[in-house]
Each structure stands twice: as structure tokens, then as C-alpha cells.
Design a protein around this motif. Structure first.
Motif, PDB file in Angstrom:
ATOM      1  N   GLY A 387       0.785  -1.382  -0.099  1.00  0.00           N
ATOM      2  CA  GLY A 387       0.019  -0.011   0.072  1.00  0.00           C
ATOM      3  C   GLY A 387       0.833   1.329   0.214  1.00  0.00           C
ATOM      4  N   PRO A 388       0.066   2.305  -0.159  1.00  0.00           N
ATOM      5  CA  PRO A 388       0.960   3.529  -0.235  1.00  0.00           C
ATOM      6  C   PRO A 388       1.717   3.969   1.116  1.00  0.00           C
ATOM      7  N   GLU A 389       2.913   4.559   0.887  1.00  0.00           N
ATOM      8  CA  GLU A 389       3.681   4.472   2.353  1.00  0.00           C
ATOM      9  C   GLU A 389       3.639   6.146   2.545  1.00  0.00           C
ATOM     10  N   VAL A 390       3.350   6.195   3.966  1.00  0.00           N
ATOM     11  CA  VAL A 390       3.090   7.867   4.301  1.00  0.00           C
ATOM     12  C   VAL A 390       4.300   7.831   5.559  1.00  0.00           C
ATOM     13  N   ASP A 391       4.633   9.116   5.850  1.00  0.00           N
ATOM     14  CA  ASP A 391       5.299   9.493   7.079  1.00  0.00           C
ATOM     15  C   ASP A 391       4.016  10.138   7.982  1.00  0.00           C
ATOM     16  N   PHE A 392       3.925   9.640   9.160  1.00  0.00           N
ATOM     17  CA  PHE A 392       2.886  10.080  10.244  1.00  0.00           C
ATOM     18  C   PHE A 392       3.529  10.618  11.320  1.00  0.00           C
ATOM     19  N   ASN A 393       3.585  12.031  11.261  1.00  0.00           N
ATOM     20  CA  ASN A 393       4.526  12.946  12.142  1.00  0.00           C
ATOM     21  C   ASN A 393       3.238  13.244  13.322  1.00  0.00           C
ATOM     22  N   VAL A 394       3.358  13.049  14.737  1.00  0.00           N
ATOM     23  CA  VAL A 394       2.641  13.290  15.861  1.00  0.00           C
ATOM     24  C   VAL A 394       3.247  13.901  16.903  1.00  0.00           C
ATOM     25  N   VAL A 395       2.369  14.770  17.586  1.00  0.00           N
ATOM     26  CA  VAL A 395       2.721  15.395  18.846  1.00  0.00           C
ATOM     27  C   VAL A 395       1.863  14.770  20.002  1.00  0.00           C
ATOM     28  N   VAL A 396       2.285  13.883  20.695  1.00  0.00           N
ATOM     29  CA  VAL A 396       1.440  13.458  21.862  1.00  0.00           C
ATOM     30  C   VAL A 396       1.751  14.183  23.362  1.00  0.00           C
ATOM     31  N   TYR A 397       0.781  14.306  24.040  1.00  0.00           N
ATOM     32  CA  TYR A 397       0.945  14.953  25.259  1.00  0.00           C
ATOM     33  C   TYR A 397      -0.018  14.324  26.125  1.00  0.00           C
ATOM     34  N   ASP A 398       0.555  13.675  27.167  1.00  0.00           N
ATOM     35  CA  ASP A 398      -0.429  13.122  27.978  1.00  0.00           C
ATOM     36  C   ASP A 398      -1.355  12.028  27.502  1.00  0.00           C
ATOM     37  N   GLY A 399      -1.008  11.454  26.422  1.00  0.00           N
ATOM     38  CA  GLY A 399      -1.742  10.514  25.739  1.00  0.00           C
ATOM     39  C   GLY A 399      -2.659  10.965  24.629  1.00  0.00           C
ATOM     40  N   GLU A 400      -2.698  12.198  24.392  1.00  0.00           N
ATOM     41  CA  GLU A 400      -3.738  12.910  23.484  1.00  0.00           C
ATOM     42  C   GLU A 400      -2.609  13.438  22.349  1.00  0.00           C
ATOM     43  N   ILE A 401      -3.402  13.370  21.133  1.00  0.00           N
ATOM     44  CA  ILE A 401      -2.682  14.107  20.148  1.00  0.00           C
ATOM     45  C   ILE A 401      -2.984  15.505  19.966  1.00  0.00           C
ATOM     46  N   MET A 402      -1.908  16.324  20.142  1.00  0.00           N
ATOM     47  CA  MET A 402      -1.992  17.822  19.981  1.00  0.00           C
ATOM     48  C   MET A 402      -1.935  18.233  18.537  1.00  0.00           C
ATOM     49  N   PHE A 403      -1.152  17.435  17.731  1.00  0.00           N
ATOM     50  CA  PHE A 403      -1.030  17.841  16.224  1.00  0.00           C
ATOM     51  C   PHE A 403      -0.540  16.670  15.558  1.00  0.00           C
ATOM     52  N   HIS A 404      -0.806  16.657  14.270  1.00  0.00           N
ATOM     53  CA  HIS A 404      -0.405  15.410  13.422  1.00  0.00           C
ATOM     54  C   HIS A 404      -0.373  15.883  11.948  1.00  0.00           C
ATOM     55  N   GLU A 405       0.246  15.353  11.064  1.00  0.00           N
ATOM     56  CA  GLU A 405       0.490  15.532   9.627  1.00  0.00           C
ATOM     57  C   GLU A 405       0.834  14.369   9.113  1.00  0.00           C
ATOM     58  N   ILE A 406       0.405  14.139   7.851  1.00  0.00           N
ATOM     59  CA  ILE A 406       0.397  12.958   7.058  1.00  0.00           C
ATOM     60  C   ILE A 406       1.187  13.264   5.718  1.00  0.00           C
ATOM     61  N   SER A 407       2.500  12.700   5.334  1.00  0.00           N
ATOM     62  CA  SER A 407       2.923  13.031   3.826  1.00  0.00           C
ATOM     63  C   SER A 407       2.994  11.615   3.200  1.00  0.00           C
TER      64      SER A 407
END
Length: 646
Positions: A387-407
Motif C-alpha cells: 500500500g501507499p507509504e506515508v510519514d505520520f508525524n504526531v505530537v502526543v501529550y499525556d496520551g492525547e494528540i496535540m497535532f499530526h500531519e501525514i505526508s
């Protein structure tokens, strides 16, 4: 709220004439106005060199940096015989307090289309008083300005309200979040230990160029732990750190933890957190943090993240663990493998030692090509996901996603892209935002976040490499000949799409790859990593907010891998290939945000067939028009990049 507008398109303000210095020939007429918003006030300034016989006012304008910026903004007028008007802008916080990132103006105004330049006047954690009611003279406004900018184009002779409206929209998009905080941060919460200070100085384009300027802008005190003789121990770069402690670094996590604790035993009461940007030290750093009662996730969580076999098991996949060529023989004979499979080191990097194996008889040969001295003796054999490959960058704080983006990561030479002499899995292009359907992006978010939570990786910035299994999209050449994601041509009944984790890197994307999300979304992952290590909740929350309208453009990280015929000895025989391209093709240069050439003329580099994979250059390319236009530019940049090897 916006203030009332004058006929010039500026809010209520004033006008004065100033000289660049006591004996300067350059004299400037300034007309300004103030516009107020929730988080900032915008001071629009029209700079005009048509002073004529107007009286030059003797004003103390209160801020050397801001005054110099205004003078420099019209300095070209001194070399012009004609009438010159330019629009400059100043940013003033709406409330009193301490700036959370001293470079917030240039950070968030990066590549803002109407602007020629954006600068900061602030020092780290500087206190800014509230703008007093009724203040409107430039001498009152300049001292409380955190930064300024110069509009790219010379103002037309007519009304500038159209330009002002455009600027207002850009500022609201980029600066509408709480970047001033009321309380000063205690010194302990600003003191961070960094394990492994980086192999290169910030003058080079690498991790150090992301970490140390960010730390300075955040007002952090850095304690560097690294081997004796490191470039931060003593010398011209000492200003980047508060102190340096010589420590023997090792991949043995227990030994490393004890070395760290011994080095810090006399100053643990001064330290707020500890961090490393290198995978091989994460487990040892976490163990040391526990021993020192510093914030951390568990060492066991880092074991899963930094060992690719453990990652596959945590993802619920069937994977086979090996330590030798003999193990590969046994796996090949014992297991009912569904080919093709992937073979890769458990602790590899740069996609070195990663092989796609099409048939059983090739498995042993693939394992035999892994450089065990370079990557350790462990490897994993597992399913290949097409399948298509991605980079998934994510900021996690206390278990919650604060920000993420997919390329979207484009196919590699090992997957038949036909671009290199040797088949490898080194990255070629990474385009953001992803072109995957929103439904599949939501699946990735859910599945990858679930793995992080199950593993216990509840704090940090994570660079996850993965694929979409059973995706509705595929990479192929479209009608225009451009390689990109398109709906699958063969539509057979298939299971629901799911996220397929390849790697969990418990750190920001490496080196130059961290620049792309920073310029596209306004998110500085290295700054956030340090703040998360310190558990600086308020600043993590504020600096995790992207531009209000999301990505400011489509962007593509165009990697230029080191590639040359096998009959060459590998001596780089070119100068700066990025600068050469920009000079030769200014039409392409205007779509390049950042770039760097990593190799110097005369330098010897390894051939990819040795297993050592490197990039000789990269470009961050952008388009404000469309994804397809972006891909056209990226392809042209790659085609037009010229280099040679002896």
C-alpha cells in the motif's frame, strides 16, 4: 476588533519625518496606523522617501532594533533617484506577559507570500508590557513590538488598502494563538539535559541546526552530555549550552543510565527534564530519568519503538526474529512465508539493509547483505505491504494528540521507480499534505495512535513510517505522465483499509525532514520535543497549533540520493548543486523554500552497493496552486539537478 480606517487604509495613527542618523542623507516619512486583534495588534507603516522640505522630527523612538528595521526597510531609497514607498509592519502583543518563543514572528511568517522578510526584535522570554490605551505615536509603539516585516512589492501610488487586507488575513491565519504568557517559567522548568549533542555544529544542515536555535528562542538552559572532545565542550559554540559534562555514551542501556546518573548527581535539583534525539540512547535515557525522578515514558515503551521486531509484534503482525544467516536458513525452511517479504535490521536507519525478497531462495542472500557490524546482529522478516507509504508525524501529550500531519512517501528504487543505479529503500520524495482520502487518513490516525497508547508512548514527538494496507489509492503515472497517488485501476473486493506500521521513531523526523512541516504548517517539532521533556504544558499547547487554515501550500521534500555508476571511485566533482540550479533556473528557484548540498567537491562518498545510503542534497519545493503543479515542479527540480562523480 479592527480600528477605524483612514483614507490610506491604515488604522488611526499618525505621521512623522525622521532621519536615519544625525548626519544621514536618508530621510523617511512614516505614516502608520494600528489595527487590533485578539492576540496581537498590527502596526502598518508606510515608508516614503519623498520628504521634501518637511520638518525632521527629533524623536526618541525607543527601540534600537525596531528603528533599525524601519531604516533598513527603505535603505534602497538612498540609492534611488525616484519616489519609493514601502509597506512595513510591526507586531505588538495584545496582553502583557512573556514571549514563549522569541522567534515567533519569523517562525510563523515563513514563506508568507506578500512578505520580503520577517524579523524578531525579542529576546528569549522577554517581558512585554500591555499597550496602553490611547497609545498611537510611533515612539510608544516601537518599544513594545516583538517583530516586524517588510512587504515584498513596492507600494503602488494609489490606495494600499488591498495590500493591508491581504496582510491582515495572513497575520490572523498565522498568529492567532496565545504566544504571550502571563507568568515567568521557573528556571528548573527551563533546564534540560540533552544526551548526545550532535555530530555537526548548527552551521551545518542537520539535527543541531534544528535543536540549538530553537532552545535559545525558548530560553532553555541546556546541559549537554557527550563524549570528551565534542564541539560543545569548549570553543566558539559554547553559547549554545549552559554546561557540558563529559560522559561515555554506549548502546548498553544499563551502562548508559548509570553514566548519566553519575554525571548529574550534583545538580539533579536544578534539572527539569532529559531528552535525546538519537534512537540508540532512548532506552538508557529513560532508565536514567526514572532513577533521577525526571519525567519520562517507560524504558519498555522505548524498547518497542527502537526495535523493529518488537514494533511488528506490538502492531499484531506475524514476524520472525533472526540473529544470523543460519537463522535465515531455518526461517526459510521452517515457516510458510507469503512472498514477497521484507528483511531489515531491528535497529537500522536510513533504510540501510532493507530488502524486498520475492522468493524463498533469495532470503538468505538478502540477510547476508545486512551489515551486522553497522546495524547490530538482529533482523526481522515480515510481510511486505504494497500500500501507499506515508510519514505520520504526531505530537502526543499525556496520551492525547496535540497535532499530526501525514505526508506521502513516493515509491523507492527497490519498488521499481527506475531513478537510481542501485535498488534501495532510501527516500526520494515526501509530499504533504497527503493525497489519501480523508477516510484513510482518519484510519491512520486511529490505528497509529492506538499503537502508541498500547505501547505506553504517551509523551513525545513521534516520526512513524507506515503504509495503508488495502488502500483505495495507488502510485502510478497519470495522464500527464506525473507519478502520484490515483484511485486504483483494478477494483477488486478487498478488506477495509488499515494502518500498517513500519517504524516508530521516538523523536522528530531527522535533520532536514523536520523543516518541511515547520514551513508548511508552522510547527517546530524539535522545540516541542524539548518542551515535552520538560512537561511545559502551556507552551506545548500553544506551539502545537498550526496555521489556522492548515498547510500554507503543497510541499515536496525532494531528496537527491548519492548515486553514481559503479565504475566511479566516488569522488564528488561538483560544487553546490542546489545553488547552481537556483542560479540557472530562477523559475524553479521561486518555488524552493529551503535546500542544501551535503557533499563538498573532492569528498569521497560510498556507493549504495556497499549498503551505506546517503543523500547528497535536498530541496523543499512548494506550490500555492495545486498538488499536480507541485509534482511538476518537483520532477523538474530533480531532472535539472546536475552533478558528477569521478
Amino acid at each position: 476588533m479592527r480600528s477605524s480606517q483612514t483614507p490610506n487604509g491604515l488604522g488611526d495613527g499618525g505621521e512623522l519625518c525622521i532621519a536615519a542618523g544625525p548626519r544621514s542623507e536618508l530621510k523617511i516619512k512614516c505614516h502608520w496606523g494600528v489595527t487590533h486583534h485578539e492576540y496581537f495588534s498590527f502596526i502598518g507603516v508606510i515608508l516614503d522617501n519623498s520628504v521634501g522640505d518637511a520638518e525632521i522630527e527629533d524623536h526618541d523612538l525607543g527601540s534600537v532594533a525596531a528603528f533599525k528595521f524601519l531604516i533598513d526597510s527603505l535603505q534602497d531609497a538612498s540609492n534611488s533617484s525616484g519616489h519609493v514607498r514601502r509597506l512595513a509592519g510591526l507586531i505588538i502583543p495584545s496582553t502583557a506577559g512573556y514571549i514563549i518563543h522569541s522567534d515567533i514572528v519569523p517562525l510563523r511568517l515563513v514563506d508568507c507570500e506578500p512578505l520580503e522578510t520577517a524579523v524578531s526584535f525579542a529576546s528569549p522570554l522577554q517581558y512585554f508590557p500591555a499597550m496602553k490605551k490611547g497609545e498611537s505615536h510611533l515612539s510608544d509603539l516601537l518599544p513594545v513590538a516583538v517583530g516586524g516585516f517588510l512587504v515584498r512589492a513596492e507600494l503602488p501610488t494609489g490606495e494600499p488598502h488591498v495590500i493591508f487586507d491581504t496582510i491582515q488575513g495572513e497575520l490572523l491565519n498565522r498568529l492567532s494563538f496565545p504566544w504571550i504568557q502571563a507568568e515567568m517559567i521557573p528556571i528548573q522548568q527551563r533546564t534540560l539535559v540533552v544526551v548526545e549533542g550532535g555530530s555537526h555544529t548548527p552551521d551545518d544542515d542537520g539535527v543541531s541546526a534544528r535543536v540549538y536555535p530553537a532552545a535559545q528562542a525558548l530560553g532553555l538552559r541546556l546541559v549537554i552530555l557527550d563524549r570528551a572532545g565534542h564541539w560543545l565542550e569548549d570553543g566558539m559554540h559554547n553559547h549554545f549550552r549552559d554546561s557540558f559534562i563529559s560522559v561515555e555514551l554506549t548502546n548498553d542501556s544499563d551502562v548508559l543510565a548509570n553514566n548519566i546518573v553519575a554525571a548529574l548527581r550534583d545538580q539533579t535539583h536544578l534539572i527539569g527534564g532529559i531528552v535525546s534525539f538519537y534512537d540508540e540512547y532512548q532506552v538508557g535515557v529513560a532508565k536514567a530519568a526514572q532513577m533521577l525522578s525526571l519525567p519520562t515514558v517507560s524504558p519498555e515503551a522505548f524498547v518497542v519503538a527502537t526495535n523493529k521486531f518488537q514494533t511488528s509484534v506490538a502492531a499484531g503482525r506475524c514476524a520472525y526474529h533472526g540473529h544470523s544467516v543460519e537463522d535465515a536458513v531455518a526461517i526459510s525452511q521452517r515457516e510458510d512465508l507469503n512472498f514477497p517479504v521484507i528483511v531489515k535490521p531491528c535497529s537500522g536507519w536510513m533504510s540501510e539493509g532493507v530488502f524486498k525478497v520475492a522468493k524463498r531462495e533469495d532470503l538468505v542472500a538478502a540477510v547476508n547483505q545486512i551489515d551486522f557490524k553497522r546495524h547490530g546482529a538482529e533482523y526481522v522478516v515480515e510481510e511486505y505491504c504494497d500500500g501507499p507509504e506515508v510519514d505520520f508525524n504526531v505530537v502526543v501529550y499525556d496520551g492525547e494528540i496535540m497535532f499530526h500531519e501525514i505526508s506521502d512517501d513516493f515509491p523507492k528504487s527497490a519498488e521499481g521507480n527506475g531513478l537510481l543505479n542501485v535498488s534501495t529503500f532510501i527516500e526520494m520524495d515526501s509530499a504533504m499534505p497527503s493525497k489519501l482520502p480523508e477516510s484513510e487518513q482518519l484510519i491512520l490516525r486511529h490505528d497509529f495512535h492506538s499503537i502508541l497508547r498500547r505501547t505506553g508512548l504517551n509523551f513525545g514527538v513521534f516520526h512513524i513510517e507506515g503504509r495503508v494496507k488495502n488502500s483505495s489509492m495507488e502510485f502510478r503515472h497519470g495522464g500527464s505522465g506525473i507519478l502520484d497517488l490515483y484511485p486504483r485501476q483494478v477494483k477488486e473486493p478487498a478488506p477495509e483499509p488499515s494502518g500498517f506500521v513500519l517504524d516508530i521513531n521516538p523523536r522528530p523526523p531527522g535533520g532536514a525532514a523536520a523543516v518541511q512541516p515547520r514551513i508548511t504548517y508552522g510547527i517546530d517539532y524539535h522545540a516541542l520535543s524539548m518542551l515535552i521533556a520538560l512537561r511545559d504544558t502551556s507552551r506545548v499547547s500553544a506551539l502545537s497549533q498550526p496555521f489556522r487554515q492548515g498547510n500554507q501550500y503543497w510541499s515536496d521534500m525532494v531528496y537527491i540520493p548519492t548515486d553514481f555508476p559503479s565504475d566511479c571511485i566516488g569522488i564528488f566533482d561538483s560544487d553546490d548543486i542546489c545553488e547552481e540550479l537556483k542560479q540557472r533556473r530562477p523559475d524553479l528557484a521561486k518555488h524552493i523554500s529551503t535546500c542544501a548540498t551535503h557533499v563538498k567537491r573532492g569528498e569521497k562518498v560510498s556507493h549504495a552497493s556497499t549498503g551505506v545510503l546517503t543523500w547528497q542534497a535536498y530541496y523543499n519545493v512548494f506550490s500555492r496552486e495545486s498538488r499536480s503543479h507541485l509534482r511538476e515542479i518537483a520532477n523538474e527540480v530533480r531532472r535539472e539537478t546536475r552533478y558528477s562523480f569521478k
